[in-house]
Scaffold this active site. Structure first.
Site, mmCIF file in Angstrom:
data_model
loop_
_atom_site.group_PDB
_atom_site.id
_atom_site.type_symbol
_atom_site.label_atom_id
_atom_site.label_comp_id
_atom_site.label_asym_id
_atom_site.label_seq_id
_atom_site.Cartn_x
_atom_site.Cartn_y
_atom_site.Cartn_z
ATOM 1 N N ALA A 68 0.841 -1.198 0.000
ATOM 2 C CA ALA A 68 0.000 0.000 0.000
ATOM 3 C C ALA A 68 0.875 1.246 0.000
ATOM 4 O O ALA A 68 0.618 2.216 -0.725
ATOM 5 C CB ALA A 68 -0.929 -0.004 1.210
ATOM 6 N N ASP A 69 1.927 1.233 0.816
ATOM 7 C CA ASP A 69 2.859 2.358 0.847
ATOM 8 C C ASP A 69 3.600 2.492 -0.474
ATOM 9 O O ASP A 69 3.742 3.590 -1.023
ATOM 10 C CB ASP A 69 3.866 2.165 1.981
ATOM 11 C CG ASP A 69 3.299 2.529 3.339
ATOM 12 O OD1 ASP A 69 2.675 3.589 3.452
ATOM 13 O OD2 ASP A 69 3.488 1.746 4.285
ATOM 14 N N PHE A 70 4.125 1.381 -0.978
ATOM 15 C CA PHE A 70 4.871 1.437 -2.230
ATOM 16 C C PHE A 70 3.964 1.893 -3.377
ATOM 17 O O PHE A 70 4.371 2.695 -4.227
ATOM 18 C CB PHE A 70 5.474 0.073 -2.561
ATOM 19 C CG PHE A 70 6.707 -0.258 -1.764
ATOM 20 C CD1 PHE A 70 7.645 0.712 -1.464
ATOM 21 C CD2 PHE A 70 6.926 -1.542 -1.305
ATOM 22 C CE1 PHE A 70 8.780 0.411 -0.737
ATOM 23 C CE2 PHE A 70 8.069 -1.854 -0.581
ATOM 24 C CZ PHE A 70 8.996 -0.876 -0.291
ATOM 25 N N ALA A 94 3.556 5.532 -3.217
ATOM 26 C CA ALA A 94 4.779 6.217 -3.641
ATOM 27 C C ALA A 94 4.875 6.281 -5.157
ATOM 28 O O ALA A 94 5.199 7.327 -5.735
ATOM 29 C CB ALA A 94 6.003 5.510 -3.061
#
Length: 404
Positions: A177-179, A182
């Site tokens: 989810a973070d990647f 980004a």
């Protein structure tokens, strides 16, 4: 004097000359700004004076430093400023006045309450591209909840489709989810800069870990939105392609992907079961999906009889898509990773030679580069503050009052 003059002209890459104020921490924002920094942008990372980015203390995989932090923060200059104080907020305002991009991942309205929101900063810099990454967006009942990868994977359906059938749901190993956020933020920022080339003005970008998570399951979402079926939890297998999973060998695992009829016919022959190619239960992919519980045990029984090396040899000879299930260290040490520049060595001021991931792309004319090791906490504070007009006495006063 501009805070950017110290490195202006030193960076190569397609984003050389782009100036970024990075107020983000943890993963999604820092990874986005590292991507842009790798492409030549000049990034000033702003951290809180006490402790700094939370990832500095998440692990001790690298002696004397957090591997988590090292992996997200190269090609940046680091300063400290407490944005909760008027003096700290003023430092950010001065930086933003001469910046192309500001990126932050605080909860909604946090920076607005400190006069650091887009509506205020654009008054002094109408060309500013302002990117906010939140957990769940700017509207709706979850807007004020904290954004974390595990929470988003859980609430957006990713964990429900990951793991083995009949067992507990599993978080996808990397923080996807973070990647995802980004990568999407990087794309959106570049698009906004392109639009600014045309219109002359910047704009605000809002995206969330939730929107990124849904973007990562686009192929599954179409089915879920237009039918009453849930995506099953199938371990390494694929809900829409069979066989497409890891199989246990006599000494490890091999991943095999059969995506068309040609590969299926060859695979059946290698397994010693050419009749499967025309068996009505298995002939088409839709048939194999419907009869997965019959077919997969047949394949498992045969694959388990020989070694991984054996299967790789015969599958590759038949040009059937396959790969060993390697550990991360094995994958990074593989000669293919070295050949493509996926692992590089840079010099860290305290750690000495430090291996890191290389750039994931190549440009024929304007290549990116790794110029700076991840900064120590507040490493460039004095230099940057001096460049935006703070005297030595001002800097000493701010340090004494813990603003920086």
């Amino acid at each position: 004097m501009s805070p950017w003059q110290e490195v202006d002209g030193l960076a190569d890459g397609p984003l050389a000359g782009v100036r970024i104020v990075d107020l983000s921490r943890l993963l999604a924002g820092p990874y986005c700004t590292m991507i842009l920094g790798d492409l030549g942008a000049d990034v000033i990372k702003v951290e809180k004076p006490t402790n700094g980015d939370e990832t500095r203390f998440t692990d001790s995989m690298v002696v004397g430093e957090s591997g988590y932090y090292l992996g997200m923060n190269r090609n940046k200059r680091g300063i400290t400023a407490d944005v909760r104080t008027p003096e700290g907020a003023e430092i950010v305002r001065r930086l933003a006045t001469d910046a192309d991009v500001l990126i932050e991942n605080f909860r909604p309205r946090y920076l607005d309450a400190r006069s650091l929101g887009y509506d205020e900063l654009k008054l002094d810099n109408p060309r500013l591209v302002y990117c906010s990454i939140t957990g769940y967006g700017t509207r709706g009942p979850l807007v004020d909840r904290p954004g974390m990868d595990i929470l988003t994977q859980a609430s957006c359906g990713l964990m429900a489709i990951t793991g083995e059938d009949g067992r507990a749901p599993v978080r996808i190993g990397p923080p996807v989810a973070d990647f995802g956020a980004a990568f999407l933020a990087s794309i959106a920022i570049l698009a906004a800069l392109r639009a600014r080339d045309v219109t002359g003005t910047g704009q605000k970008i809002d995206l969330s870990l939730m929107s990124a998570s849904f973007a990562l399951v686009a192929n599954f979402a179409a089915g879920a939105l237009n039918s009453d079926q849930e995506v099953p939890r199938l371990g390494s297998a694929h809900p829409q392609i069979v066989p497409y999973q890891a199989f246990e060998t006599s000494d490890g695992y091999v991943a095999i992907g059969i995506i068309n009829k040609k590969f299926w016919v060859r695979f059946c022959e290698l397994l010693g079961c050419p009749e499967w190619a025309n068996d009505e239960r298995f002939r088409r992919n839709r048939d194999r999906i419907a009869n997965r519980e019959i077919l997969v045990p047949f394949i498992e029984e045969r694959i388990r009889k020989s070694t991984t090396a054996h299967w790789l040899e015969v599958l590759e000879k038949a040009d059937i898509p396959c790969a060993p299930v390697a550990s991360l260290r094995e994958a990074l040490e593989h000669e293919q990773s070295t050949a493509n520049g996926q692992v590089m060595t840079i010099e860290h001021p305290r750690l000495g030679p430090m291996r890191c991931l290389g750039l994931p792309y190549e440009f024929t004319d304007t290549p990116g580069s790794i110029r700076l090791a991840p900064p120590d906490h507040g490493e460039h504070t004095a230099a940057v503050l001096a460049a935006i007009g703070y005297s030595p006495e001002d800097i000493a006063r701010l340090e004494g009052s813990a603003v920086v």
